[in-house]
Design an enzyme around this catalytic site. Structure first.
Site, short mmCIF file in Angstrom:
data_model
loop_
_atom_site.label_atom_id
_atom_site.label_comp_id
_atom_site.label_asym_id
_atom_site.label_seq_id
_atom_site.Cartn_x
_atom_site.Cartn_y
_atom_site.Cartn_z
N GLY A 17 -16.86 -1.31 -6.63
CA GLY A 17 -15.92 -2.09 -5.80
C GLY A 17 -16.57 -3.35 -5.55
O GLY A 17 -16.01 -4.16 -4.57
N THR A 19 -16.45 -6.49 -6.73
CA THR A 19 -15.91 -7.49 -6.81
C THR A 19 -14.90 -7.73 -5.68
O THR A 19 -14.02 -8.72 -5.42
CB THR A 19 -15.16 -7.64 -8.04
OG1 THR A 19 -14.41 -6.51 -8.20
CG2 THR A 19 -16.02 -7.89 -9.32
N ARG A 24 -17.91 -8.84 -0.95
CA ARG A 24 -17.94 -10.30 -0.98
C ARG A 24 -18.12 -10.50 0.69
O ARG A 24 -19.28 -11.77 0.89
CB ARG A 24 -16.79 -11.01 -1.39
CG ARG A 24 -16.81 -11.51 -2.72
CD ARG A 24 -15.34 -12.11 -3.22
NE ARG A 24 -14.95 -13.21 -2.27
CZ ARG A 24 -15.66 -14.51 -2.28
NH1 ARG A 24 -16.68 -14.91 -2.86
NH2 ARG A 24 -15.28 -15.31 -1.30
N LYS A 148 -14.23 3.92 5.11
CA LYS A 148 -13.22 4.26 5.75
C LYS A 148 -11.74 3.73 5.22
O LYS A 148 -11.96 2.57 4.28
CB LYS A 148 -13.09 3.57 7.26
CG LYS A 148 -12.76 2.35 7.53
CD LYS A 148 -12.35 2.17 8.98
CE LYS A 148 -11.47 1.12 8.96
NZ LYS A 148 -10.84 0.75 10.21
N LYS A 182 -23.55 -1.61 14.96
CA LYS A 182 -23.46 -2.66 15.79
C LYS A 182 -24.60 -2.50 16.84
O LYS A 182 -24.70 -1.40 17.52
CB LYS A 182 -22.19 -2.99 16.95
CG LYS A 182 -21.10 -3.48 15.82
CD LYS A 182 -19.80 -3.82 16.80
CE LYS A 182 -18.58 -4.27 15.82
NZ LYS A 182 -18.85 -5.53 15.66
N ASP A 235 -6.08 3.66 12.15
CA ASP A 235 -6.86 2.34 11.98
C ASP A 235 -8.20 2.19 12.79
O ASP A 235 -9.04 1.78 12.07
CB ASP A 235 -6.16 1.21 11.59
CG ASP A 235 -6.93 0.19 10.83
OD1 ASP A 235 -7.34 0.38 9.79
OD2 ASP A 235 -7.01 -1.00 11.19
N HIS A 240 -13.13 3.99 15.39
CA HIS A 240 -14.06 3.24 16.11
C HIS A 240 -13.96 3.67 17.78
O HIS A 240 -15.05 3.90 18.24
CB HIS A 240 -13.75 1.92 16.01
CG HIS A 240 -13.56 1.31 14.85
ND1 HIS A 240 -14.51 1.62 13.80
CD2 HIS A 240 -12.70 0.40 14.10
CE1 HIS A 240 -14.29 0.91 12.50
NE2 HIS A 240 -13.30 0.31 12.60
P1 NAP Z 1 -10.34 -4.79 -2.64
O1 NAP Z 1 -10.51 -5.95 -2.10
O2 NAP Z 1 -8.83 -4.20 -2.90
O3 NAP Z 1 -11.27 -4.36 -3.65
C1 NAP Z 1 -11.36 -3.08 -4.39
C2 NAP Z 1 -12.41 -2.92 -5.38
O4 NAP Z 1 -12.43 -1.75 -6.06
C3 NAP Z 1 -12.54 -4.05 -6.41
O5 NAP Z 1 -13.58 -4.44 -6.78
C4 NAP Z 1 -11.83 -3.51 -7.57
O6 NAP Z 1 -12.45 -4.18 -8.68
C5 NAP Z 1 -12.36 -2.18 -7.52
N1 NAP Z 1 -11.68 -1.02 -8.22
C6 NAP Z 1 -10.44 -1.02 -8.15
N2 NAP Z 1 -10.08 0.06 -8.74
C7 NAP Z 1 -11.03 0.45 -9.76
C8 NAP Z 1 -11.57 1.56 -10.65
N3 NAP Z 1 -10.63 2.41 -11.19
N4 NAP Z 1 -12.73 1.62 -10.92
C9 NAP Z 1 -13.76 0.85 -10.35
N5 NAP Z 1 -13.42 -0.13 -9.49
C10 NAP Z 1 -12.18 -0.10 -9.20
O7 NAP Z 1 -10.94 -3.70 -1.34
P2 NAP Z 1 -11.56 -3.97 0.03
O8 NAP Z 1 -11.04 -4.61 0.96
O9 NAP Z 1 -13.11 -4.41 -0.64
O10 NAP Z 1 -12.03 -2.46 0.30
C11 NAP Z 1 -12.82 -1.65 -0.24
C12 NAP Z 1 -12.85 -0.23 0.54
O11 NAP Z 1 -13.42 -0.44 1.78
C13 NAP Z 1 -11.62 0.56 0.68
O12 NAP Z 1 -11.65 1.80 1.14
C14 NAP Z 1 -11.15 -0.17 2.43
O13 NAP Z 1 -10.26 0.72 3.03
C15 NAP Z 1 -12.51 0.00 3.02
N6 NAP Z 1 -12.81 -1.17 4.09
C16 NAP Z 1 -12.52 -2.40 3.83
C17 NAP Z 1 -12.82 -3.44 4.79
C18 NAP Z 1 -12.41 -4.87 4.69
O14 NAP Z 1 -12.87 -5.56 5.63
N7 NAP Z 1 -12.13 -5.19 3.51
C19 NAP Z 1 -13.10 -2.82 6.21
C20 NAP Z 1 -13.21 -1.56 6.30
C21 NAP Z 1 -13.05 -0.68 5.24
P3 NAP Z 1 -11.56 -4.11 -10.22
O15 NAP Z 1 -10.19 -4.57 -9.94
O16 NAP Z 1 -12.37 -5.33 -11.18
O17 NAP Z 1 -11.85 -2.87 -10.77
#
Ligand code: NAP
Length: 483
Positions: A17, A19, A24, A148, A182, A235, A240
């Site tokens: 993940g 990208t 990022r 999470k 933290k 959530d 938390h």
């Molecule tokens: P996101 O922006 O939707 O990114 C998902 C990533 O997964 C992308 O890099 C996507 O790239 C990859 N992906 C999707 N299907 C895939 C597959 N079949 N095989 C391999 N790679 C795959 O999600 P995110 O916000 O980064 O969140 C990622 C995780 O962190 C989730 O579980 C989310 O609940 C958790 N989280 C996120 C945040 C936050 O602030 N964003 C905070 C807390 C927790 P491709 O489309 O190129 O495959």
């Protein structure tokens, strides 16, 4: 004060993940800052993996822009950025398919710590775990980091635990809750168990009540679909706020080591009473002149999901019997703040008489903004004519107290380095997560069964009026959320 940075062993860290948004904004810039601090060895490798087809060069461009946007002042050192990018690679891999896995395996080195960060949606956790085993990438010492949400309820969390357990031992699974990374959260333990001052007072005899507030000014943003199926209880509270409650309420562990700490946290969760329905307030933000309300944000005009929740909890054990814990969290509130208030009881007898007023000590632990602590102490109001009392804060903002050179890593940075070091203290164990769901599930089931509709509240407020009443009824009040 200049902090000691202890380099970690060399590692191969695969970010599935890579990208995505989390990679990022947090993971990649965080790793770069660790690199700048000297903690990341020169031979360590970071390997991004996702389905998108790109080569090392294209991925390095993505990482460079993430650093520029999110790594703060460290991003200004172009030489450091380029040197760091030299340790970054990319392999296209499909979590659900068979392609890319052999190529990924060819990056792995026998002598390096192997860590696999699952920064993808939870539906892919099991697929990734299985393929890491099938393609022989995982060794008995490899670690997986799981983001999470860990399950949607007790049943799904159990299923996920069972699924991961088929491929990895519990000692290899790092369930991340970035709140535990933290600096101030860890300071909760340092303050409680490193000082003789607080612990004798840390119980129902001297503490009137505890408040935990995590307030956000933002709405659901682009996460509307996910959020509407989740809500503030799942959530925020289940993970938390529960973790904060555990660290405040737990007994001193015998040692600061993973299972000692996690055993004590688990005992707290298991000692929580079921929450009475009239001790829970749910809210949903409405529209104002600047923006649409919650229902428009999630594109569900009939949504009954809460963007705010406040509740009163009791920890039924000798230490806390009779001391309520008030928890609240919500979106679109007046200010962005995370803090814990330990409100001590009144002095048993006032020698100053009624005109001196009522004063009580409060310890406020700020997680954000300005990580630090304030202790309200009662002193004499200056001036002649009688003994009037006033409360003044003993204020300590950690960044001021420790000086500008203190190394204050972001939560993700610290936690990733803990994974490499093999230290699970700040990660949730499977049984902890399940116990937390076992406490929140009946509340959620109850309001779903009753068809409860959340109370509306204005954006920029402190939440619904009923949340204020939850404490007023007990003769107490929430600390103001500052704008
Ligand atoms: P996101 O922006 O939707 O990114 C998902 C990533 O997964 C992308 O890099 C996507 O790239 C990859 N992906 C999707 N299907 C895939 C597959 N079949 N095989 C391999 N790679 C795959 O999600 P995110 O916000 O980064 O969140 C990622 C995780 O962190 C989730 O579980 C989310 O609940 C958790 N989280 C996120 C945040 C936050 O602030 N964003 C905070 C807390 C927790 P491709 O489309 O190129 O495959």
């Amino acid at each position: 004060m200049v902090s000691r940075v202890i380099p970690v062993d060399t590692f191969d860290l695969v970010i599935f993940g890579a990208t995505g948004d989390l990679a990022r904004r947090k993971i990649l810039p965080g790793l770069f800052r660790r690199y700048c601090s000297g903690q990341m060895p020169a031979e360590a490798q970071i390997i991004g993996a996702a389905r998108s087809d790109m080569d090392d060069g294209a991925f390095r461009d993505l990482v460079r822009s993430a650093i520029e946007e999110f790594a703060g002042s460290a991003a200004g050192d172009a030489d450091q950025v380029e040197a760091f990018l030299g340790q970054v690679h990319y392999e296209p891999v499909d979590a659900k398919g068979e392609s890319g896995w052999e190529a990924l395996k060819s990056h792995m080195r026998d002598h390096a710590v192997r860590a696999f960060y699952f920064s993808v949606g939870p539906s892919l956790f099991g697929d990734l775990a299985e393929r890491l085993r099938t393609f022989g990438l995982a060794t008995p010492d490899s670690r997986i980091v799981v983001e999470k949400p860990f399950g949607h309820d007790l049943e799904s969390a159990r299923a996920l635990n069972r699924e991961l357990a088929q491929y990895f031992d519990e000692t290899q699974i790092y369930r991340i809750d970035h709140y535990l990374g933290k600096e101030t959260v860890q300071n909760l333990m340092a303050v409680r168990f490193g000082n003789v001052l607080f612990e004798p007072l840390w119980n129902a005899q001297f503490v009137d009540h505890i408040q935990i507030t995590v307030a956000e000014t933002v709405g659901v943003g682009g996460r509307g679909g996910y959020y509407d199926s989740s809500g503030a209880m799942r959530d925020m509270v289940q993970n938390h706020l529960m973790q904060l409650l555990c660290l405040i309420a737990m007994e001193p562990p015998a040692r600061f080591e993973p299972d000692s700490v996690r055993d004590e946290k688990l005992k707290v969760i298991r000692a929580l009473d079921p929450v009475e329905p009239h001790h829970i307030v749910r809210g949903q933000y409405t529209a104002d002149e600047k923006q649409p309300g919650y229902r428009a944000h999630v594109e569900n005009e009939r949504s009954r999901t809460e963007s705010f929740v406040a509740l009163k909890a009791h920890v039924s054990n000798w230490r806390w019997a009779g001391t309520p814990f008030y928890l609240r969290t919500g979106k679109m509130l007046r200010g962005r703040t995370s803090e814990i208030v330990v409100a001590f009881k009144d002095a048993p007898h006032s020698i100053f008489g009624a005109e001196a007023g009522r004063h009580r000590n409060e310890l406020v632990i700020r997680l954000q903004p300005n990580e630090g602590m304030t202790l309200d102490v009662t002193i004499k109001e200056p001036g002649p004519g009688g003994m009037r009392l006033v409360d003044v804060p003993l204020d300590m903002t950690f960044a001021d107290a420790l000086g500008p050179d203190a190394d204050m890593p972001d939560a993700y940075e610290r936690l990733i380095m803990d994974v490499i070091r093999g230290n699970q203290t700040l990660f949730m164990r499977g049984d902890e997560v399940e116990a937390a769901w076992a406490w929140t599930d009946p509340m959620i089931d109850g309001w779903e069964r009753r068809g409860d509709v959340p109370k509306p509240y204005d954006p920029g407020s402190s939440g619904p009026e009923d949340a204020l009443m939850l404490m007023h009824r007990d003769g107490r009040r929430w600390r103001d959320i500052k704008a």
